[in-house]
Design a protein around this motif. Structure first.
Motif, short mmCIF file in Angstrom:
data_model
loop_
_atom_site.label_atom_id
_atom_site.label_comp_id
_atom_site.label_asym_id
_atom_site.label_seq_id
_atom_site.Cartn_x
_atom_site.Cartn_y
_atom_site.Cartn_z
N THR A 77 -3.75 5.76 8.12
CA THR A 77 -4.20 4.91 7.03
C THR A 77 -3.00 4.40 6.24
OG1 THR A 77 -6.30 6.09 6.87
CG2 THR A 77 -5.62 4.79 4.96
N VAL A 78 -3.05 3.13 5.85
CA VAL A 78 -2.04 2.56 4.99
C VAL A 78 -2.70 2.11 3.69
CG1 VAL A 78 -2.28 0.24 5.98
CG2 VAL A 78 -0.12 0.91 4.89
N TYR A 79 -1.97 2.24 2.60
CA TYR A 79 -2.51 1.93 1.29
C TYR A 79 -1.64 0.87 0.61
CZ TYR A 79 -4.61 6.50 2.14
OH TYR A 79 -5.28 7.55 2.71
N LEU A 80 -2.26 0.14 -0.30
CA LEU A 80 -1.50 -0.78 -1.15
C LEU A 80 -1.98 -0.59 -2.58
CD1 LEU A 80 0.65 -3.04 -1.09
CD2 LEU A 80 -1.25 -4.68 -1.12
N GLN A 81 -1.15 0.05 -3.38
CA GLN A 81 -1.45 0.22 -4.80
C GLN A 81 -0.94 -1.02 -5.53
OE1 GLN A 81 -3.10 2.75 -6.50
NE2 GLN A 81 -2.93 1.36 -8.24
N MET A 82 -1.83 -1.70 -6.21
CA MET A 82 -1.49 -2.94 -6.88
C MET A 82 -1.70 -2.76 -8.38
SD MET A 82 -3.17 -5.73 -4.26
CE MET A 82 -4.84 -5.25 -4.64
N ASN A 83 -0.61 -2.84 -9.12
CA ASN A 83 -0.65 -2.71 -10.57
C ASN A 83 -0.23 -4.02 -11.23
OD1 ASN A 83 -1.31 0.04 -10.24
ND2 ASN A 83 0.86 0.63 -10.22
#
Length: 119
Positions: A77-83
């Protein structure tokens, strides 16, 4: 074949955060880089971020310092945390996975998840 399923998109106000996830399944041997692209209405798909199997990362300049890509190899799994999201981040976000097959690299895409940032 590799199947990619994204989740986590939605509607958020400017300045808010979202976390996208992309789970890979199927014939997932020799997957090297994984990443995220996005496509806004009327525009071409553009690179956002990528991460290698070893954890090296690369980002589009406009998201540096706001987005963080990470990867859980055990979960594929790959994640993208966007702030600190901005209205210009509004787009359909697509996950990709690159699979090494000898001298060739196969790129797989997810179905996309909509991210909408309101001002």
């Amino acid at each position: 074949q590799v199947q990619l399923v994204e989740s986590g998109g939605g509607l958020v106000q400017a300045g808010g955060s979202l976390r996208l996830s992309c789970a890979a399944s199927g014939t997932i041997f020799s997957i090297n880089a994984m990443g995220w692209y996005r496509q806004a209405p009327g525009k071409q798909r553009e690179f956002v971020a990528a991460i290698s199997s070893g954890g090296s990362t690369n980002y589009k300049d406009s998201v540096k310092g706001r987005f963080t890509i990470s990867r859980d190899n055990a979960k594929n799994t790959v994640y993208l945390q966007m702030n600190s999201l901005k209205p210009e981040d509004t787009a359909v976000y697509y996950c990709n996975a690159d699979q090494d097959r000898g001298s060739l690299v196969y790129r797989y895409w997810g179905q996309g998840t909509q991210v909408t940032v309101s001002s």
